[in-house]
Structures are given as structure tokens and as C-alpha cells.
Scaffold this motif. Sequence first.
Motif, PDB file in Angstrom:
ATOM      1  N   PRO A  72       0.834  27.089  34.474  1.00 13.43           N
ATOM      2  CA  PRO A  72       1.101  26.513  33.150  1.00 13.43           C
ATOM      3  C   PRO A  72       1.967  27.464  32.319  1.00 13.43           C
ATOM      4  O   PRO A  72       1.702  28.668  32.264  1.00 13.43           O
ATOM      5  CB  PRO A  72      -0.305  26.372  32.557  1.00 13.43           C
ATOM      6  CG  PRO A  72      -1.222  26.276  33.729  1.00 13.43           C
ATOM      7  CD  PRO A  72      -0.604  27.155  34.768  1.00 13.43           C
ATOM      8  N   LYS A  99       7.736  21.455  34.207  1.00 11.15           N
ATOM      9  CA  LYS A  99       6.329  21.271  33.833  1.00 11.15           C
ATOM     10  C   LYS A  99       5.934  22.088  32.611  1.00 11.15           C
ATOM     11  O   LYS A  99       4.813  21.971  32.120  1.00 11.15           O
ATOM     12  CB  LYS A  99       5.430  21.644  35.021  1.00 11.15           C
ATOM     13  CG  LYS A  99       5.536  20.670  36.186  1.00 11.15           C
ATOM     14  CD  LYS A  99       4.524  20.973  37.280  1.00 11.15           C
ATOM     15  CE  LYS A  99       4.915  22.208  38.058  1.00 11.15           C
ATOM     16  NZ  LYS A  99       4.036  22.430  39.244  1.00 11.15           N
ATOM     17  N   GLN A 144       5.759  23.318  28.685  1.00 10.25           N
ATOM     18  CA  GLN A 144       5.687  22.638  27.389  1.00 10.25           C
ATOM     19  C   GLN A 144       6.551  23.402  26.387  1.00 10.25           C
ATOM     20  O   GLN A 144       6.301  24.569  26.105  1.00 10.25           O
ATOM     21  CB  GLN A 144       4.241  22.548  26.908  1.00 10.25           C
ATOM     22  CG  GLN A 144       3.394  21.607  27.743  1.00 10.25           C
ATOM     23  CD  GLN A 144       2.046  21.301  27.117  1.00 10.25           C
ATOM     24  OE1 GLN A 144       1.706  21.801  26.042  1.00 10.25           O
ATOM     25  NE2 GLN A 144       1.258  20.468  27.777  1.00 10.25           N
ATOM     26  N   ASP A 189      -3.740  26.289  23.530  1.00 11.53           N
ATOM     27  CA  ASP A 189      -3.512  25.139  24.406  1.00 11.53           C
ATOM     28  C   ASP A 189      -3.165  25.609  25.818  1.00 11.53           C
ATOM     29  O   ASP A 189      -3.626  25.030  26.806  1.00 11.53           O
ATOM     30  CB  ASP A 189      -2.389  24.277  23.834  1.00 11.53           C
ATOM     31  CG  ASP A 189      -2.085  23.071  24.719  1.00 11.53           C
ATOM     32  OD1 ASP A 189      -2.934  22.166  24.793  1.00 11.53           O
ATOM     33  OD2 ASP A 189      -1.003  23.053  25.342  1.00 11.53           O
ATOM     34  N   LEU A 190      -2.333  26.657  25.913  1.00  8.94           N
ATOM     35  CA  LEU A 190      -1.981  27.210  27.217  1.00  8.94           C
ATOM     36  C   LEU A 190      -3.214  27.728  27.937  1.00  8.94           C
ATOM     37  O   LEU A 190      -3.416  27.455  29.132  1.00  8.94           O
ATOM     38  CB  LEU A 190      -0.968  28.342  27.040  1.00  8.94           C
ATOM     39  CG  LEU A 190      -0.590  29.123  28.300  1.00  8.94           C
ATOM     40  CD1 LEU A 190       0.126  28.229  29.310  1.00  8.94           C
ATOM     41  CD2 LEU A 190       0.265  30.326  27.948  1.00  8.94           C
ATOM     42  N   LYS A 247      -6.243  26.790  27.520  1.00  6.13           N
ATOM     43  CA  LYS A 247      -7.038  25.618  27.905  1.00  6.13           C
ATOM     44  C   LYS A 247      -6.472  25.008  29.185  1.00  6.13           C
ATOM     45  O   LYS A 247      -7.249  24.608  30.098  1.00  6.13           O
ATOM     46  CB  LYS A 247      -7.030  24.597  26.775  1.00  6.13           C
ATOM     47  CG  LYS A 247      -7.880  23.358  27.040  1.00  6.13           C
ATOM     48  CD  LYS A 247      -7.847  22.422  25.844  1.00  6.13           C
ATOM     49  CE  LYS A 247      -8.676  21.157  26.103  1.00  6.13           C
ATOM     50  NZ  LYS A 247      -8.627  20.224  24.936  1.00  6.13           N
ATOM     51  N   ARG A 248      -5.148  24.895  29.299  1.00  9.82           N
ATOM     52  CA  ARG A 248      -4.543  24.331  30.494  1.00  9.82           C
ATOM     53  C   ARG A 248      -4.800  25.217  31.715  1.00  9.82           C
ATOM     54  O   ARG A 248      -4.990  24.725  32.827  1.00  9.82           O
ATOM     55  CB  ARG A 248      -3.039  24.164  30.290  1.00  9.82           C
ATOM     56  CG  ARG A 248      -2.675  22.972  29.390  1.00  9.82           C
ATOM     57  CD  ARG A 248      -1.205  22.683  29.474  1.00  9.82           C
ATOM     58  NE  ARG A 248      -0.396  23.622  28.712  1.00  9.82           N
ATOM     59  CZ  ARG A 248       0.783  24.076  29.101  1.00  9.82           C
ATOM     60  NH1 ARG A 248       1.283  23.719  30.274  1.00  9.82           N
ATOM     61  NH2 ARG A 248       1.446  24.915  28.343  1.00  9.82           N
ATOM     62  N   GLN A 258      -8.074  24.468  33.143  1.00  5.12           N
ATOM     63  CA  GLN A 258      -8.186  23.174  33.797  1.00  5.12           C
ATOM     64  C   GLN A 258      -7.541  23.148  35.169  1.00  5.12           C
ATOM     65  O   GLN A 258      -7.706  22.191  35.913  1.00  5.12           O
ATOM     66  CB  GLN A 258      -7.551  22.097  32.904  1.00  5.12           C
ATOM     67  CG  GLN A 258      -8.304  21.865  31.603  1.00  5.12           C
ATOM     68  CD  GLN A 258      -7.564  20.935  30.666  1.00  5.12           C
ATOM     69  OE1 GLN A 258      -6.382  20.647  30.853  1.00  5.12           O
ATOM     70  NE2 GLN A 258      -8.251  20.469  29.624  1.00  5.12           N
ATOM     71  N   GLU A 259      -6.780  24.190  35.466  1.00 10.32           N
ATOM     72  CA  GLU A 259      -6.062  24.201  36.763  1.00 10.32           C
ATOM     73  C   GLU A 259      -7.041  24.418  37.916  1.00 10.32           C
ATOM     74  O   GLU A 259      -8.010  25.176  37.784  1.00 10.32           O
ATOM     75  CB  GLU A 259      -4.988  25.325  36.754  1.00 10.32           C
ATOM     76  CG  GLU A 259      -3.829  24.997  35.826  1.00 10.32           C
ATOM     77  CD  GLU A 259      -2.978  23.850  36.319  1.00 10.32           C
ATOM     78  OE1 GLU A 259      -2.675  23.801  37.522  1.00 10.32           O
ATOM     79  OE2 GLU A 259      -2.600  23.013  35.492  1.00 10.32           O
TER      80      GLU A 259
END
Length: 350
Positions: free
Chosen positions: A289, A315, A317, A342-343, A345-346, A349-350
Amino acid sequence: MTTTTRRRVGIAGAIVGAASAGVAAAALAKRYAVGRIRLRPDLDANEPFGELGGTEHTLTTSDGKALHVEVDGPHDAPLTIVFCHGYCLNLESWHYQRKDLRDTHRMVLWDQRSHGRSQRGAADDSTIDRLGEDLAEVIERFVPGPCVLVGHSMGGMTIMALADRYPELFGDRIQGVALIATSAGKLAELTLGLPALVSKVVHKVAPTTVSLLGRRGALVDRTRHAGSDIAFLMTRYMGFGDSRNISPTLVDFAESMIRGTPTEVVADFYPALMNHDKLSALHVLDPVPTAIVVGDKDWLTPPDHSKAMAEALPKAQLTEVPDTSHLIQLERPGVVNDALRDLIKRVGQE
């Protein structure tokens, strides 16, 4: 005295008088501009800039230079955030991000060689590739597990140099990247907001001028007075955007970091920045991310450079912040902090 001599003296006196009046008018205008800025509401007047201390360490690099490193936040946090500052700044430039994340995340902040409290490097070692090697050593020593790398300006280039040299670190050890107000290359083509012809002339004479300043660095440093009105105005209008609410205390804080960077260091790293070209290394970041953040009024690393990186990283942001310039992490800390959270958090989730 003959009539001709009196006429020449009179003309010379008029020229000197006009020049003096022009200098006086310019000085008055400068003081008026600074005065107006300093009279505006100062929301950061009581902000503890430079006072957020962590556990201090010294890292001796493979070429024998002592780097100043600080570790902050919970030491048992599963994820470490590594902050890489920009050209002529130091780790204190991450003040607001450190303040926002220190209660919940482990952080490693370091002064790049020749900046802040790190040891001066030789001119030959003042390269982006060497900074990438330094970052690899910082990670090896101070990052026990997975991490996210955050780089502003030259710090973003440092991350790209790391990716070029150690691509195997990305995806396993390095699980996320934030590139803030930075560039993958072609900085020598910047217009700096100037007309094309003027910009071309500036770029032609700049290397020689910077090199000359570097050779006279000690002398130049003695003239870089604390609190200089000119330095204040240059920092205000080059580093920050169009908002009228920029804190004078914040401008002073940024200017003090810039002024604290020796002129010789400014000159040593200038060619490295102008020759930086790591666009071909960006694909290394694609598996993790990635956040790209830039101000739309950034003259030093303009939005087009961030858009070029985003094209190479489909990919990623991209966040373009209105009315904001190069020191975006200080000018718009809320936006940058949100992008980092946000990063993170991503990454989770990976």
C-alpha cells in the motif's frame, strides 16, 4: 569646481539618492510585509516545537558517520513507522505526525547525514543512493518487525533509493510507503513558477552559484542572521501555500531548521537532487500500500511529479491538497495525518 564637474556630481548624487530611496523603499515594504504576517492570529504560538523527545540513539553507519536517531511511542507495538525528513530540514519537521501517532504507534525518526544532529558527510557521499544505504542500516538496527516508511521531499527520494538497492525488503519487512511532496526525478526541469525563459536561465546559473556558495559556506553562514526578514518571507512564500492563516511561529520554526543546515551541506546535496532519477525503481513499491500526498501550490516538487509517480503506481492513493505548498506536513498536518492513518489501516488489511 567647473560647471561640468558640478553637473556630474549632481547626476551622481541623484543616482545615489534614487538608489538609496529604492533600497529604503524595499526594506520598508519587506518590514511591512513581515509585520502584517506577524500581526495575524498565531494559532501555534504555544505549540511545543522541538520539544517532543524520544529515546535517543546514535547509529554509526558502514562508512563511519554518526546518525542521530530517536525512537518514540509504545516499544511493543507490532508496526513501526519510520520517518525520513527532507532537504535542509531535520526529524523535528515531523512534529505534528509524531504528536498524533506517538500514543499508538512505535516510531523511528532520524536525521539524515549532514542534517540536524547527524554527523557531516563528505561532499562525495552526499548522494541519494548513500541516503538509501543509511536508511537500510536504520531499519536493520531499529526496526524489529514490519514497518511503514514515510518520506518527505528528499526523504521520499531516500525511500526510492532503498527500493532501487534493496527491492527484497518491500512486501515483507516494509509493508507500506508514504511519499509526501517528493519526486522520482527531473527536478532540474522545474520552472519554480517562473516564465520559461527566466527559468531556463536560473537553471543554467544555479549549479555554479550553489557551488560558489558552498566554497564560501563559512562566510555565508555568518550572514544568515537569526530572525532575518528575508529568510522569514522566503520560507513563508516558498514553503507554505496561499492561506492567510499560516502561523508566524510555524514559519519561524521551519526557517530555523533551514537556517540550521550549513550552506556547504546545501551545496553538497544540490547536484544529487537535480540528478535524482528513480522512476524505474517505483515498481518495487507496487506490491505494498502506497500513499502519495502533495500540495497543489508546491513549487519545489510540483503536483505533476506526484501524478507521474501515481501513474507508475496504479494502486497508490494520490491526495492533492488545495492551497498548500512544499511543507505540507507542517502546513496541513490533519490531512497528512489522516492519509498516514488510512495507509496504516490498509497495511493492516493486507
